[in-house]
Design an enzyme around this catalytic site. Sequence first.
Site, PDB file in Angstrom:
ATOM      1  CE  LYS A  70     -22.729  17.874  91.659  1.00 33.29           C
ATOM      2  NZ  LYS A  70     -23.703  17.636  92.767  1.00 33.29           N
ATOM      3  CB  CYS A  89      -6.797   8.439  89.610  1.00 33.20           C
ATOM      4  SG  CYS A  89      -6.574   7.736  87.969  1.00 33.20           S
ATOM      5  CB  CYS A  98      -9.789   1.093  86.813  1.00 31.81           C
ATOM      6  SG  CYS A  98      -8.156   1.164  87.171  1.00 31.81           S
TER       7      CYS A  98
END
Length: 123
Positions: A70, A89, A98
């Site tokens: 994880k 994303c 990002c």
Amino acid sequence: MASPPFPPLPTLPSPAGTSGFRVSKEQLTTIVPVAVAAVVGTYLVSRYFSRSSSCSKGKVNLTLNKDSPKVVHSFDMEDIGSKAVYCRCWRSKKFPYCDGSHTKHNEETGDNVGPLIIKKKDA
């Protein structure tokens, strides 16, 4: 006029109301299971190939920390500064931050994901 090489075949009478195609009970006991097995087999094979070809499309994390069960990141609010922009994303080259990769991802997939923006409230 020359005679035909073969004698003409006699026409056989067909019973009224039948098309000439008959299947016996013994033939049905073979045809039905084979047809059912063919349909089920085709369905299972198509499911297998559709799952294996689209498996990576269903995953969001395609490259980051794949050896970890994880992927988790934790940040202290004091370390953020006035604003931080985090990737959602999983395509950012600066992950977990990002870099705008979601724009290309959204164009390719029809998705609508954007970044997580955390900023301090003006006092």
